[in-house]
Design a protein around this motif. Structure first.
Motif: not given
Length: 121
Positions: A61-70, A75-91
């Protein structure tokens, strides 16, 4: 290494959000850094992992919508999320481990405290 996850919040469906995982006590270059998430009533699942050679995607479900970078300077890693939907609701959690990336959360050595992402209109 200590990890601090941040950046969660409330976002509308179709929106974007960037999570941060800042490390202390060690460089993010020394570790595989992974992002996991746990929705209510569900098991924790791997989202993305970044190692020295690139990134590995776990959740379909993350492919094509989420990317990870550093950002080594921060000293930080990022999770960029796009086209979010209700199923992405989480901790969302970030974690660190030696060796290779793994989608099995039990094999990760260090964890951040988690940041809540809620996708809702």
């Amino acid at each position: 290494v200590q990890l601090q996850a941040s950046g969660g919040g409330l976002v509308q469906p179709g929106g974007s959000l960037r999570l941060s995982c800042t490390a202390s006590g060690g460089s993010v270059n020394w570790w595989n850094i992974g992002w996991f998430r746990q929705a209510p009533g569900k098991e924790r699942e791997g989202v993305l992992c970044l190692n020295s050679a690139g990134s590995t995607s776990y959740a379909d479900s993350a492919k094509g919508r989420f990317t990870i970078s550093r950002d080594n300077a921060k000293n930080t890693v990022y999770l960029q999320m796009s086209s979010l939907n209700s199923e992405d609701t989480a901790v969302y959690y970030c974690a660190a481990r030696r060796g290779n990336c793994s989608s099995t959360s039990d094999t990760w050595h260090y964890w951040g405290q988690g940041t809540l992402v809620t996708v809702s209109s």
